[in-house]
Design a protein around this motif. Sequence first.
Motif, short mmCIF file in Angstrom:
data_model
loop_
_atom_site.label_atom_id
_atom_site.label_comp_id
_atom_site.label_asym_id
_atom_site.label_seq_id
_atom_site.Cartn_x
_atom_site.Cartn_y
_atom_site.Cartn_z
N THR A 168 0.82 -1.22 0.00
CA THR A 168 0.00 0.00 0.00
C THR A 168 0.85 1.27 0.00
N TRP A 169 1.87 1.25 -0.81
CA TRP A 169 2.68 2.47 -0.94
C TRP A 169 3.13 2.58 -2.39
N TYR A 170 2.29 3.24 -3.14
CA TYR A 170 2.59 3.45 -4.55
C TYR A 170 3.58 4.60 -4.68
N ARG A 171 4.70 4.36 -5.34
CA ARG A 171 5.74 5.38 -5.50
C ARG A 171 6.14 5.51 -6.97
N CYS A 249 6.04 -4.22 -2.55
CA CYS A 249 6.51 -3.52 -3.74
C CYS A 249 5.97 -2.11 -3.73
N THR A 250 6.51 -1.25 -4.58
CA THR A 250 6.06 0.15 -4.61
C THR A 250 5.36 0.51 -5.92
N HIS A 251 5.04 -0.51 -6.74
CA HIS A 251 4.42 -0.20 -8.05
C HIS A 251 2.97 -0.65 -8.14
N ASP A 252 2.38 -1.01 -6.99
CA ASP A 252 1.01 -1.52 -6.99
C ASP A 252 0.07 -0.36 -6.67
N ALA A 253 -0.52 0.20 -7.69
CA ALA A 253 -1.36 1.40 -7.51
C ALA A 253 -2.68 1.07 -6.83
N CYS A 254 -3.04 -0.21 -6.77
CA CYS A 254 -4.30 -0.58 -6.11
C CYS A 254 -4.08 -1.02 -4.66
N GLY A 255 -2.84 -1.31 -4.29
CA GLY A 255 -2.48 -1.52 -2.90
C GLY A 255 -3.18 -2.63 -2.13
N LYS B 290 4.67 7.60 -15.58
CA LYS B 290 5.32 8.56 -16.47
C LYS B 290 4.72 9.95 -16.27
N ASN B 291 3.40 10.02 -16.05
CA ASN B 291 2.72 11.31 -16.15
C ASN B 291 2.44 12.00 -14.81
N LEU B 292 2.62 11.28 -13.70
CA LEU B 292 2.31 11.91 -12.40
C LEU B 292 3.26 13.06 -12.11
N LYS B 293 2.70 14.13 -11.54
CA LYS B 293 3.48 15.33 -11.25
C LYS B 293 3.75 15.42 -9.75
N PRO B 294 4.77 16.18 -9.36
CA PRO B 294 5.08 16.31 -7.92
C PRO B 294 3.84 16.67 -7.11
N GLU B 295 2.97 17.52 -7.66
CA GLU B 295 1.81 17.96 -6.88
C GLU B 295 0.77 16.84 -6.69
N LYS B 299 -1.42 13.40 -2.63
CA LYS B 299 -2.73 12.73 -2.76
C LYS B 299 -2.54 11.21 -2.84
N ILE B 300 -1.54 10.81 -3.61
CA ILE B 300 -1.33 9.37 -3.82
C ILE B 300 -0.75 8.71 -2.58
N MET B 301 0.15 9.42 -1.91
CA MET B 301 0.86 8.78 -0.80
C MET B 301 0.08 8.79 0.50
N SER B 302 -0.92 9.67 0.62
CA SER B 302 -1.72 9.67 1.84
C SER B 302 -2.83 8.64 1.68
N GLY B 303 -3.06 7.88 2.71
CA GLY B 303 -4.10 6.86 2.63
C GLY B 303 -3.62 5.67 1.83
N ASN B 304 -4.49 4.71 1.63
CA ASN B 304 -4.13 3.46 0.97
C ASN B 304 -4.32 3.57 -0.52
N GLY B 305 -3.23 3.56 -1.26
CA GLY B 305 -3.32 3.55 -2.71
C GLY B 305 -3.94 4.83 -3.23
#
Lengths: 396, 396
Positions: A168-171, A249-255, B290-295, B299-305
């Motif tokens: 649960t950590w998409y990076r 892993c850090t590539h699972d966008a669905c977590g 590829k397309n995600l921006k710093p801003e 949003k992505i890192m807070s909470g699960n997925g």
Amino acid sequence: MDKIRYGIIGIGAQGSSYARFLTGKPEIPGFELPKGPEHATLGAICDIDEDKKAKYTEIYKDIPFYTDWKELVLSGNVDAVITTVPHYLHTTIAIFCLEHGVPVLVEKPAGVYAKAVREMNECALKHPDVAFGIMFNQRTNVLYKKIREIINSGEMGQIRRSNWIINTWYRPDVYYRQSSWRATWEGEGGGVLVNQAPHQLDLWQWICGIPTKVFAKCRFGFGRNIDVEDDVTIMAEFENGAVGTFITCTHDACGTDRLEIDLDGGKIVVEDSKKATIYRLKEFEQDYNKNLKPEDLFKIMSGNGAGGMYETEEFENTDGWGKQHITVLENFACHILEGTPLLAPGTDGINGVNLCNATLLSAWLSKEVDNPVDEDLYYSELQKRIEEEKNNKAGR
Amino acid sequence: MDKIRYGIIGIGAQGSSYARFLTGKPEIPGFELPKGPEHATLGAICDIDEDKKAKYTEIYKDIPFYTDWKELVLSGNVDAVITTVPHYLHTTIAIFCLEHGVPVLVEKPAGVYAKAVREMNECALKHPDVAFGIMFNQRTNVLYKKIREIINSGEMGQIRRSNWIINTWYRPDVYYRQSSWRATWEGEGGGVLVNQAPHQLDLWQWICGIPTKVFAKCRFGFGRNIDVEDDVTIMAEFENGAVGTFITCTHDACGTDRLEIDLDGGKIVVEDSKKATIYRLKEFEQDYNKNLKPEDLFKIMSGNGAGGMYETEEFENTDGWGKQHITVLENFACHILEGTPLLAPGTDGINGVNLCNATLLSAWLSKEVDNPVDEDLYYSELQKRIEEEKNNKAGR
């Protein structure tokens, strides 16, 4: 002294959160802060970054700011230190603090390689009068605390198997580009194992024990422009013969975050670190096995499992953001002030580092390794990756 | 000919179910049978057990009963044969049928060791005009069929990871004592891998592909008075670098069945073989990356997925008991009558046997092995276990 003055070394994402908790002052307007630790306050801040100095001396006008961390430790302005710095520095700063009688709360992971962490722990043993803790804030999660209590009580018998998928950590790449040391062998000493997963590497062992053997596969820089591991599968064997798997892993966008522990007396499942279900067998499985009669077989074998054999109990964790870290800050302060037992003694940090080292070494050598691994072998293999990384970067 | 007359060789638990489906005659009063296959009927039965002869000639008065399976095959009373016999015999009977032009539907597993299964498949290649199928009835489960279609279509990209925990078959000692050949190296050639898990070993590979490398830990006779494996943990590597785990045991009274597949385009989770959830990313993960921006990071890192990145779809399987087997019996009949494509060609059986052999060999040798393994090495290691088992039994 009724409040401990914390010195924060490194005021990045994590350090600045602690500063907010300790001062009650949100630097983000409108952002609602959880209630900070009762017995702690902010004593001083240190960072080598001049921009941060400008920013934080403006926000916290009365708080001394240092650019040399040794100066902060020796300043007399702090009763304890928190090490929110790149991981390699945790052990260096902790050893200095311990040797100078300043209590230290190290961030996770305790370090990058076992050798340095062992040296830190040996130093701590020489200074038993100096408080030494580690920020394993997830040990305060009521789910994991309760599960550990259940397992330690023996009411559900021995562990037979444990499996954790924690993704649960998409990076995305933009995360890895935030700073040059991030997700590098040289700057951070690894990827998901040293940055995202240390809490779970700790909790897994805190609850299920320390593995004796490790076989692992890692993918290095999978889908990302990095050289460190970002996809890990561990198979571990424990002293009693139980086998466990740990996947991150850090590539699972669905977590996915799912821990399952199978015991003599039933099963425990934790989902999303928020909900735990305890399946409690009415007798230990060994007793069912001994006493079941041929005429019971059809009932048991038809359908999934044997509903009548167990009862379920569910409980939840509803802790909001910040609560766990604040609990550790408060616990460490009360430990110094009143001798309250530590939630996470600093020496416990070595287990996660050992398992991380064993995992990477197994993946590098493509074979099963003992845990803990030979720390000199690990260190020399790590140096090879640092060299390779330099060459890769030069070629990019 | 509008109906195929099946000959059932071996009228135990499974064979007698098929007899009921084919005749519509329940031998258990009041038991409601599902509707049998439209294009098939019961032609003959064979068993070496005299008690069974007495029982089944009474129940099925008009159906010829043989005690010699070769006689049944050559009798002219059957258009196809089903091999519900101990696993070692599957290949022997199938080869005889193929060589004598009698269509044969083998039970799972195709055999015990790859060498015999390969010989059977080579024989089938020499007789392409004789129908040859395998009872992989779970391939008819709408969930697994649909998931396979989704994955094969490429709409969700490549597989990155797959994990299956399949423990929904609790087997106490009284089960293992039912017959002397059960759960023995000599009689059955293994434990949970050859008896309970073959469907999932097939489905996993049918959906996710064939692993190239296997590392496994098995516990042999864990909590049971048997010498074969009853607790298995597999880590497998696939051609594209994806890693998978497969976990199965027979001592889990609470039973877990959970398959998770992580792909470029999202994730698929199947629970209890009854409910599937598809998490479909709106773009491939590579494109998000590829397309995600710093801003976007906070949003992505807070909470699960990242909830907004995917949509979910759920579907269920509601097939009742017997439906799947009847579907395979009907499919094989229609294949003979009308050339309907087989749901499960007989030659597909070797994949499950290979993976089972690789798993056991890896556990025996405590190292990672290639899949498929050296079939002679596997055969000779198996013979060692048969010898040891004889000695263990003598000592009991």
